[in-house]
Write an enzyme that holds these catalytic residues in place. Structure first.
Site, mmCIF file in Angstrom:
data_model
loop_
_atom_site.group_PDB
_atom_site.id
_atom_site.type_symbol
_atom_site.label_atom_id
_atom_site.label_comp_id
_atom_site.label_asym_id
_atom_site.label_seq_id
_atom_site.Cartn_x
_atom_site.Cartn_y
_atom_site.Cartn_z
ATOM 1 N N VAL A 63 0.813 -1.225 0.000
ATOM 2 C CA VAL A 63 0.000 0.000 0.000
ATOM 3 C C VAL A 63 0.844 1.272 0.000
ATOM 4 O O VAL A 63 0.325 2.357 -0.261
ATOM 5 C CB VAL A 63 -0.988 0.028 1.191
ATOM 6 C CG1 VAL A 63 -1.980 -1.120 1.120
ATOM 7 C CG2 VAL A 63 -0.264 0.050 2.535
ATOM 8 N N ASN A 89 -7.329 -1.271 5.671
ATOM 9 C CA ASN A 89 -7.052 -1.985 6.920
ATOM 10 C C ASN A 89 -5.564 -2.197 7.195
ATOM 11 O O ASN A 89 -5.166 -2.297 8.356
ATOM 12 C CB ASN A 89 -7.782 -3.340 6.873
ATOM 13 C CG ASN A 89 -7.332 -4.277 7.970
ATOM 14 O OD1 ASN A 89 -7.709 -4.128 9.125
ATOM 15 N ND2 ASN A 89 -6.486 -5.254 7.623
ATOM 16 N N SER A 142 -8.195 3.941 15.230
ATOM 17 C CA SER A 142 -7.917 3.219 16.478
ATOM 18 C C SER A 142 -8.350 4.099 17.640
ATOM 19 O O SER A 142 -8.463 5.323 17.504
ATOM 20 C CB SER A 142 -6.412 2.955 16.576
ATOM 21 O OG SER A 142 -6.055 2.553 17.870
ATOM 22 N N TYR A 155 2.319 5.958 15.453
ATOM 23 C CA TYR A 155 1.041 5.262 15.222
ATOM 24 C C TYR A 155 -0.138 6.202 15.486
ATOM 25 O O TYR A 155 -1.086 6.266 14.701
ATOM 26 C CB TYR A 155 0.993 4.036 16.138
ATOM 27 C CG TYR A 155 -0.181 3.107 15.933
ATOM 28 C CD1 TYR A 155 -0.204 2.202 14.874
ATOM 29 C CD2 TYR A 155 -1.267 3.116 16.806
ATOM 30 C CE1 TYR A 155 -1.273 1.331 14.698
ATOM 31 C CE2 TYR A 155 -2.338 2.253 16.643
ATOM 32 C CZ TYR A 155 -2.335 1.357 15.585
ATOM 33 O OH TYR A 155 -3.391 0.497 15.417
ATOM 34 N N ALA A 156 -0.071 6.954 16.591
ATOM 35 C CA ALA A 156 -1.158 7.886 16.926
ATOM 36 C C ALA A 156 -1.334 8.916 15.817
ATOM 37 O O ALA A 156 -2.459 9.218 15.404
ATOM 38 C CB ALA A 156 -0.873 8.576 18.256
ATOM 39 N N ALA A 157 -0.209 9.441 15.301
ATOM 40 C CA ALA A 157 -0.292 10.449 14.236
ATOM 41 C C ALA A 157 -1.054 9.878 13.033
ATOM 42 O O ALA A 157 -1.899 10.544 12.434
ATOM 43 C CB ALA A 157 1.111 10.876 13.817
ATOM 44 N N LYS A 159 -3.220 7.365 13.019
ATOM 45 C CA LYS A 159 -4.613 6.981 13.288
ATOM 46 C C LYS A 159 -5.514 8.212 13.440
ATOM 47 O O LYS A 159 -6.704 8.160 13.133
ATOM 48 C CB LYS A 159 -4.682 6.049 14.497
ATOM 49 C CG LYS A 159 -3.993 4.698 14.239
ATOM 50 C CD LYS A 159 -4.587 3.975 13.035
ATOM 51 C CE LYS A 159 -3.920 2.682 12.676
ATOM 52 N NZ LYS A 159 -4.494 2.033 11.492
ATOM 53 N N ILE A 188 -7.890 -5.361 20.361
ATOM 54 C CA ILE A 188 -8.486 -6.506 19.660
ATOM 55 C C ILE A 188 -7.414 -7.598 19.586
ATOM 56 O O ILE A 188 -6.256 -7.314 19.230
ATOM 57 C CB ILE A 188 -8.892 -6.103 18.215
ATOM 58 C CG1 ILE A 188 -9.722 -4.800 18.201
ATOM 59 C CG2 ILE A 188 -9.607 -7.248 17.504
ATOM 60 C CD1 ILE A 188 -11.057 -4.832 18.870
HETATM 61 P P1 NAP Z 1 -2.138 -7.393 11.771
HETATM 62 O O1 NAP Z 1 -2.651 -8.659 12.348
HETATM 63 O O2 NAP Z 1 -0.735 -7.001 12.042
HETATM 64 O O3 NAP Z 1 -2.400 -7.436 10.187
HETATM 65 C C1 NAP Z 1 -1.982 -6.378 9.367
HETATM 66 C C2 NAP Z 1 -1.851 -6.885 7.954
HETATM 67 O O4 NAP Z 1 -1.390 -5.800 7.130
HETATM 68 C C3 NAP Z 1 -0.829 -8.018 7.803
HETATM 69 O O5 NAP Z 1 -1.361 -9.051 7.016
HETATM 70 C C4 NAP Z 1 0.339 -7.325 7.103
HETATM 71 O O6 NAP Z 1 1.075 -8.178 6.238
HETATM 72 C C5 NAP Z 1 -0.381 -6.297 6.258
HETATM 73 N N1 NAP Z 1 0.520 -5.238 5.805
HETATM 74 C C6 NAP Z 1 1.540 -4.673 6.495
HETATM 75 N N2 NAP Z 1 2.176 -3.778 5.720
HETATM 76 C C7 NAP Z 1 1.547 -3.782 4.522
HETATM 77 C C8 NAP Z 1 1.743 -3.072 3.296
HETATM 78 N N3 NAP Z 1 2.737 -2.178 3.144
HETATM 79 N N4 NAP Z 1 0.910 -3.319 2.260
HETATM 80 C C9 NAP Z 1 -0.081 -4.223 2.384
HETATM 81 N N5 NAP Z 1 -0.306 -4.933 3.508
HETATM 82 C C10 NAP Z 1 0.494 -4.713 4.568
HETATM 83 O O7 NAP Z 1 -3.042 -6.138 12.228
HETATM 84 P P2 NAP Z 1 -4.504 -6.099 12.880
HETATM 85 O O8 NAP Z 1 -4.358 -6.145 14.342
HETATM 86 O O9 NAP Z 1 -5.407 -7.042 12.171
HETATM 87 O O10 NAP Z 1 -4.900 -4.605 12.524
HETATM 88 C C11 NAP Z 1 -5.552 -4.254 11.312
HETATM 89 C C12 NAP Z 1 -5.809 -2.757 11.293
HETATM 90 O O11 NAP Z 1 -6.591 -2.385 12.448
HETATM 91 C C13 NAP Z 1 -4.524 -1.927 11.382
HETATM 92 O O12 NAP Z 1 -4.656 -0.765 10.611
HETATM 93 C C14 NAP Z 1 -4.442 -1.567 12.844
HETATM 94 O O13 NAP Z 1 -3.704 -0.405 13.069
HETATM 95 C C15 NAP Z 1 -5.912 -1.393 13.188
HETATM 96 N N6 NAP Z 1 -6.186 -1.582 14.626
HETATM 97 C C16 NAP Z 1 -5.908 -2.756 15.258
HETATM 98 C C17 NAP Z 1 -6.159 -2.871 16.610
HETATM 99 C C18 NAP Z 1 -5.867 -4.133 17.374
HETATM 100 O O14 NAP Z 1 -6.047 -4.115 18.599
HETATM 101 N N7 NAP Z 1 -5.459 -5.214 16.751
HETATM 102 C C19 NAP Z 1 -6.684 -1.801 17.317
HETATM 103 C C20 NAP Z 1 -6.956 -0.620 16.643
HETATM 104 C C21 NAP Z 1 -6.717 -0.520 15.280
HETATM 105 P P3 NAP Z 1 2.363 -8.992 6.831
HETATM 106 O O15 NAP Z 1 1.789 -9.940 7.818
HETATM 107 O O16 NAP Z 1 2.946 -9.676 5.668
HETATM 108 O O17 NAP Z 1 3.246 -7.951 7.433
#
Ligand code: NAP
Length: 247
Positions: A63, A89, A142, A155-157, A159, A188
């Protein structure tokens, strides 16, 4: 089925919230583009979507790279002829307190979580603006994009920016029937949060009146609602799915 015949693109859908959202969208009748930087994980998720009886296209896309995203978009249009929903996402963390954060850590997170949202949002909007029924863009923000968080300057910046871009695009694109919202998950259980110390996760669980952490399904359910026509008057807002952890 809420999303019957809609075409949805989910970035970073190879695992975590994106993966579970792909299954939820399939169960709601959507055809799903599973995009990830890692094609193997995208293929696995797409295969599971097909087992749920829906069409899926696994695509690799970084992305942070306009060329990579444009190639992905061309393939989506060649294959499905339209794009109804983008879920921005894909996201990463690289935590450190301000006094210790390196420029590399800062730039890395900005590139994926902020520039990536801009690149994908713009590419999707260009397609949706030409469609009679417009489309829906949902940005992953987030809790940290509302309240900030210790050790997460970068990260905060990004989000907060995800919310800012959602509100700006809602104003700019409403006349093209494109709705844009941000979703703000709390803590999560995914591979991203598994990196956090057990003690912190227990504390977060205890702080929520519901006494649990969130599941990817909790977030996927909100995405599905916002992507559906049931949410046709909801745009330019940010909705939390956090178990009131900061109440
Ligand atoms: P995750 O399990 O780390 O999954 C993120 C996915 O994004 C991974 O499959 C990763 O691929 C992929 N990715 C990373 N860099 C990328 C790039 N340059 N281009 C395309 N794909 C890329 O994260 P998650 O916890 O599911 O979170 C998903 C979203 O929700 C994120 O934006 C996160 O900030 C937000 N969020 C999560 C939480 C939480 O508590 N989990 C809370 C608030 C917000 P690789 O595995 O190959 O690196």
């Amino acid at each position: 089925m809420r999303l019957k015949d809609k075409v949805a693109l989910i970035t970073g859908a190879g695992r975590g919230i994106g993966e579970v959202t792909a299954y939820k969208f399939a169960r709601e009748g959507a055809r799903v583009v599973v995009a990830d930087i890692d094609i193997e994980s995208a293929e696995k998720v797409a295969e599971q979507v097909r087992e749920l009886g829906q069409e899926a296209l696994a695509l690799t896309a970084d992305v942070t790279k306009t060329e990579s995203v444009n190639k992905m978009m061309d393939k989506i249009i060649d294959h499905f002829g339209k794009l109804d929903c983008l879920i921005n996402n894909a996201g990463i963390t690289a935590d450190a307190q301000l006094l210790k954060m390196t420029e590399e850590q800062f730039d890395k997170v900005i590139a994926v979580n902020l520039k990536g949202v801009y690149i994908c949002g713009q590419a999707a909007a260009k397609v949706m603006a030409t469609q009679e029924n417009g489309g829906v863009i949902l940005n992953a923000s987030s809790l940290v994009g509302i309240y900030g968080n210790f050790g997460q300057t970068n990260y905060a910046a990004t989000k907060f920016a995800a919310v800012g871009m959602a509100k700006t695009w809602a104003k700019e694109l409403g006349k093209k029937k494109i709705r844009v919202n941000a979703v703000a998950p709390g803590f999560i259980l995914t591979p991203m949060t598994k990196k956090m110390p057990e003690k912190v996760l227990e504390m977060m669980k205890d702080k929520s009146p519901l006494k649990r952490l969130g599941t990817p399904e909790d977030v996927a359910n909100l995405y599905a609602f916002l992507a559906s026509d049931e949410a046709s008057f909801i745009t330019g807002t940010v909705i939390s799915v956090d178990g009131a952890v900061v109440l």
